[in-house]
Design a protein around this motif. Structure first.
Motif, PDB file in Angstrom:
ATOM      1  N   GLU A  63       0.854  -1.174   0.000  1.00  0.00           N
ATOM      2  CA  GLU A  63       0.000   0.000   0.000  1.00  0.00           C
ATOM      3  C   GLU A  63       0.896   1.232   0.000  1.00  0.00           C
ATOM      4  N   GLY A  64       0.296   2.403  -0.178  1.00  0.00           N
ATOM      5  CA  GLY A  64       1.081   3.618  -0.271  1.00  0.00           C
ATOM      6  C   GLY A  64       1.539   4.151   1.061  1.00  0.00           C
ATOM      7  N   VAL A  65       1.746   3.275   2.037  1.00  0.00           N
ATOM      8  CA  VAL A  65       2.172   3.662   3.377  1.00  0.00           C
ATOM      9  C   VAL A  65       3.445   2.903   3.722  1.00  0.00           C
ATOM     10  N   TYR A  66       4.419   3.621   4.273  1.00  0.00           N
ATOM     11  CA  TYR A  66       5.672   3.007   4.704  1.00  0.00           C
ATOM     12  C   TYR A  66       5.609   2.818   6.214  1.00  0.00           C
ATOM     13  N   ASP A  67       5.133   1.646   6.617  1.00  0.00           N
ATOM     14  CA  ASP A  67       4.896   1.435   8.046  1.00  0.00           C
ATOM     15  C   ASP A  67       6.110   0.788   8.710  1.00  0.00           C
ATOM     16  N   MET A  68       5.961   0.488   9.995  1.00  0.00           N
ATOM     17  CA  MET A  68       7.077  -0.056  10.758  1.00  0.00           C
ATOM     18  C   MET A  68       7.494  -1.436  10.271  1.00  0.00           C
ATOM     19  N   ASP A  69       6.562  -2.186   9.744  1.00  0.00           N
ATOM     20  CA  ASP A  69       6.912  -3.496   9.212  1.00  0.00           C
ATOM     21  C   ASP A  69       7.875  -3.340   8.034  1.00  0.00           C
ATOM     22  N   ASP A  70       7.540  -2.427   7.116  1.00  0.00           N
ATOM     23  CA  ASP A  70       8.412  -2.180   5.965  1.00  0.00           C
ATOM     24  C   ASP A  70       9.758  -1.612   6.413  1.00  0.00           C
ATOM     25  N   ALA A  71       9.706  -0.658   7.325  1.00  0.00           N
ATOM     26  CA  ALA A  71      10.945  -0.019   7.778  1.00  0.00           C
ATOM     27  C   ALA A  71      11.852  -1.008   8.506  1.00  0.00           C
ATOM     28  N   THR A  72      11.259  -1.901   9.289  1.00  0.00           N
ATOM     29  CA  THR A  72      12.058  -2.899  10.008  1.00  0.00           C
ATOM     30  C   THR A  72      12.758  -3.840   9.032  1.00  0.00           C
ATOM     31  N   LYS A  73      12.051  -4.256   7.982  1.00  0.00           N
ATOM     32  CA  LYS A  73      12.683  -5.107   6.964  1.00  0.00           C
ATOM     33  C   LYS A  73      13.845  -4.380   6.301  1.00  0.00           C
ATOM     34  N   ASP A  74      13.624  -3.111   5.943  1.00  0.00           N
ATOM     35  CA  ASP A  74      14.673  -2.348   5.272  1.00  0.00           C
ATOM     36  C   ASP A  74      15.870  -2.127   6.194  1.00  0.00           C
ATOM     37  N   ALA A  75      15.605  -1.798   7.452  1.00  0.00           N
ATOM     38  CA  ALA A  75      16.695  -1.569   8.394  1.00  0.00           C
ATOM     39  C   ALA A  75      17.508  -2.847   8.590  1.00  0.00           C
ATOM     40  N   THR A  76      16.820  -3.980   8.691  1.00  0.00           N
ATOM     41  CA  THR A  76      17.518  -5.254   8.867  1.00  0.00           C
ATOM     42  C   THR A  76      18.410  -5.553   7.673  1.00  0.00           C
ATOM     43  N   ARG A  77      17.897  -5.344   6.463  1.00  0.00           N
ATOM     44  CA  ARG A  77      18.669  -5.629   5.254  1.00  0.00           C
ATOM     45  C   ARG A  77      19.872  -4.710   5.127  1.00  0.00           C
ATOM     46  N   MET A  78      19.676  -3.415   5.410  1.00  0.00           N
ATOM     47  CA  MET A  78      20.795  -2.491   5.214  1.00  0.00           C
ATOM     48  C   MET A  78      21.877  -2.707   6.266  1.00  0.00           C
ATOM     49  N   LEU A  79      21.490  -3.066   7.485  1.00  0.00           N
ATOM     50  CA  LEU A  79      22.487  -3.305   8.520  1.00  0.00           C
ATOM     51  C   LEU A  79      23.249  -4.604   8.254  1.00  0.00           C
TER      52      LEU A  79
END
Length: 741
Positions: free
Chosen positions: A434-450
């Motif tokens: 959906e057009g919302v960047y929620d904590m679930d999406d952000a947590t996945k991205d943070a995990t991948r980048m770290l």
């Protein structure tokens, strides 16, 4: 104990558990059960079968690389019998069969090192340690410390000394982010035994203060090294400090001792020296620092540190390299001065030339400065070798907007990096459901980048949000990225909420009066033209593809000039919308590229074929939905309601949002709004601007225990608890009727 050849960590052997998948192994065993699962091995093609490729691992073991493991069709492989390939051992079966997996790295230099896996010798070891003793290269340097250099007549001792000093070629490679081998750096490491035999006392003292020991470098780089020498030799004159020069001028300074100031791009440990890649405002260069073979020099210095480095410029195998004599981390005002200098130079380099909009468009022209700012952020990330991650809504508009940036950025990434797979490491496009960047999406991205930073020394990425993220529902996700310092830019077709505007570094979005008169893809395509004007011709038809109706004439004409008439534009839009639904969390890079830029997409082409499926599926669902629309009249206002749980095929195409969009387009002349309702969510569609947050606030007064919230202001979505569905629906209908009246 030895040292990990990548990170320098003390381990039993030559590689730590964290980096074992980053090296390739040469197998010297003779039994399948001697292989280690999950390791990558060098092998040779033995032959083909209908179901895959047989690969010899070593001399006595053969495994099967099944066709399902390949990243391409078996028939398209250009491997010949005897060709060297790289595979991963996935499983060793009880009957001795070996299942192999594909490795995206198909060249030895793309791995970060090479080790010998010889079961008879125990732990893996470097190839030059032919004795098989994994501690040889990590030894305390007893051979190098021999008091008489003439003892090198013993061939075994000589070999050991060469291995420890770094004079021999090694198999350790650079990481994927720089693609350079480490053999050059290792060749340049000083041989400790030679130094012991030839240095004068004064020279030895200087070596202790510089790179020879890896300690005391801070004093030397700040001018304290000369003072230390003078303390031991009061009659000697202190050495003059080296001249500060730019990295870009080093080609004219070979043989000179210079001073550099910049940021450490990467730090890697070879079997000889530690290699720091240092970048200033002009260029970057590799700097080799030697303490002892395989031992980390200056362990306090890591990636992203701002440093001052003194060393001698040398040329090895056609490449410049600095032999580090002193290295110190800069802090406080000194660090800030260097950072500001680099930032100003990089921004100047990244700023695009003046670029005209794709067509005359008042909305785009009014946002021209914002467009340049976001384009500069993308270009700068590429120059910094920082990954660019595009997050976009899983809709036709979102995919087209994301691909516009992808089309512009990938050529820049290819130009910046030598690795053939750099376009997959340094650019990623990830759809949002959906057009919302929620904590679930952000947590996945943070995990991948770290994880990428920890395993591959990757820099934190720049995230670019398109057709998503403009409303406050995304704030929590942005704040998580901000805590780690990841960059954030935004391109959307709705007004940006003030709190979101403060949470991103740059944004392109219309104000409230212009919102919905453009599309995110239109804005993103114009940003992409500023990122890379060379792809302007490829972008011309993309804005037209993103309009479901009322395409601005200028964009329709631009598409027509690019070879996409009205029918072709419709087919491409519908095809992308259908494929956006399936595997919605995947970028489908190649498939979407074929749909948007493929040749021969007239009747019977790929887009035409997929769009035909789109219409069949959508028309069938619309027919069922229309037969079950419940039109309610509230104070003279007609509202159409569809029970999406009862009268749609859930979990099949089309998704609820797209279905309601089409129902609204077809029935807007008869009703003022269309509402889709399910057990715990409700969607609103109307030609009138409806603030769903206001709707939620007003309805909450009547149903206070329903847990009613606006979960997506840009998508017109509300959520509530299922037990209050009936009360919520009745209340929302009344509020919407009042809003559109």
């Amino acid at each position: 104990m030895g040292s990990c050849i990548i990170c320098g960590k003390s381990v039993d052997g030559r590689i730590c558990d964290l980096h074992e998948e980053d090296v390739v192994f040469e197998f010297r065993g003779n039994q399948p059960d001697q292989l280690t699962v999950d390791r990558y091995y060098r092998g040779t093609v033995d032959g083909y079968a209908e179901f895959g490729v047989f690969v010899d691992i070593g001399d006595s073991v053969t495994g099967l690389l099944h066709r399902s493991e390949l990243d391409q069709r078996l028939e398209s492989l250009e491997w010949d019998s005897g060709d060297t390939v790289f595979v991963q051992v996935k499983q060793v079966r009880d009957n001795g069969n070996v299942d192999l997996g594909w490795s995206i790295r198909q060249a030895e230099e793309e791995f970060r090192g090479t080790l010998v896996d010889d079961p008879e010798q125990g732990a893996p070891y470097l190839e030059e340690d032919e004795s098989g003793n994994e501690d040889a290269a990590a030894d305390d340097g007893s051979a190098a410390d021999a008091p008489d250099a003439s003892e090198e007549s013993d061939s075994d001792d000589s070999d050991a000394t060469e291995a420890e000093s770094g004079d021999s070629d090694v198999t350790t490679r650079g990481d994927e982010s720089d693609g350079t081998g480490e053999s050059d750096a290792t060749d340049d490491a000083p041989t400790t035994a030679d130094a012991a035999a030839t240095e004068t006392p004064a020279t030895a003292t200087e070596s202790d203060a510089g790179a020879g020991s890896g300690d005391g470098g801070a004093a030397a780089a700040s001018g304290g090294g000369a003072a230390a020498v003078a303390e031991e030799e009061p009659d000697s004159e202190p050495d003059a400090e080296p001249t500060h020069v730019a990295v870009g001028t080093l080609a004219d300074r070979v043989g000179e001792t210079v001073r550099l100031e910049g940021v450490v791009e990467s730090a890697r440990q070879t079997s000889g020296p530690t290699v720091f890649e240092v970048r200033d405002e002009t260029d970057s260069v590799e700097c080799a620092a030697f303490k002892e073979a395989g031992v980390r020099a200056y362990p306090e210095i890591g990636a992203d540190d701002v440093v001052r480095l003194d060393g001698e410029v040398r040329e090895r195998r056609g490449e410049l390299q600095v032999e580090t004599e002193a290295l110190v981390k800069l802090e406080g005002d000194e660090r800030e001065t260097v950072e500001d200098r680099l930032a100003d130079a990089l921004t100047e380099q990244a700023e695009p030339d003046a670029v005209d909009p794709l067509v005359a468009d008042e909305t785009v022209e009014a946002l021209s400065e914002d467009v340049r700012e976001v384009a500069t952020a993308v270009r700068r990330a590429v120059l910094e070798e920082r990954p660019v991650v595009v997050r976009h809504a899983a809709t036709a508009d979102g995919y087209v907007a994301g691909v516009a940036l992808e089309r512009a950025t990938l050529p820049l990434v290819r130009d910046q990096h030598d690795q053939h797979d750099a376009v997959y490491h340094y650019f990623d496009r990830r759809p949002l459901e959906e057009g919302v960047y929620d904590m679930d999406d952000a947590t996945k991205d943070a995990t991948r980048m770290l994880e990428a930073r920890e395993r591959h020394d990757e820099k934190l990425p720049l995230f670019v949000f398109v057709a998503a993220g403009a409303t406050s529902e995304s704030l929590d996700g942005f704040e998580l990225l901000d805590l780690y310092g990841a960059g954030r830019a935004l391109v959307d077709d709705v007004a940006v909420d003030p709190e979101v505007d403060e949470a991103v570094d740059a944004a392109v979005a219309p104000d409230g009066t212009e919102a919905r008169e453009t599309t995110a893809a239109t804005l993103s395509a114009n940003v992409a033209a500023h990122v890379n004007d060379d792809v302007r011709a490829d972008l011309q038809h993309l804005p037209a593809v993103s309009y479901w109706e009322d395409t601005p004439e200028a964009y329709a004409e631009a598409a027509d000039e690019a070879g996409y008439d009205e029918a072709a534009v419709r087919e491409v839009r519908e095809a992308v919308a259908l494929e956006a639904y399936y595997q919605s969390y995947e970028d489908k890079r190649e498939l979407i590229t074929d749909l948007l830029f493929g040749e021969g997409d007239g009747p019977g082409g790929l887009a035409g074929h997929v769009s035909e499926q789109f219409r069949e599926k959508l028309d069938a669902e619309i027919e069922t939905a229309e037969a079950n629309l419940d039109t309610q009249t509230v104070e003279g206002t007609d509202i159409a309601v569809l029970d999406t749980d009862a009268f749609t095929h859930r979990y099949e195409f089309p998704p609820t949002a797209l279905l309601l969009d089409e129902l609204h387009r077809r029935h807007r002349d008869d009703v003022s709004a269309v509402i889709g309702v399910s057990d715990d969510e409700l969607h609103i569609r109307s030609d009138r601007a409806i603030d769903v947050r206001d709707v939620a606030d007003r309805a909450r007064e009547w149903v206070p225990n329903a847990g009613l919230t606006a979960t997506s202001a840009r998508a017109g979505k509300l959520e509530y608890i299922a037990g209050e569905r009936s009360a919520v629906l009745d209340t929302v209908i009344d509020v919407v009727a009042d809003e559109v009246a």
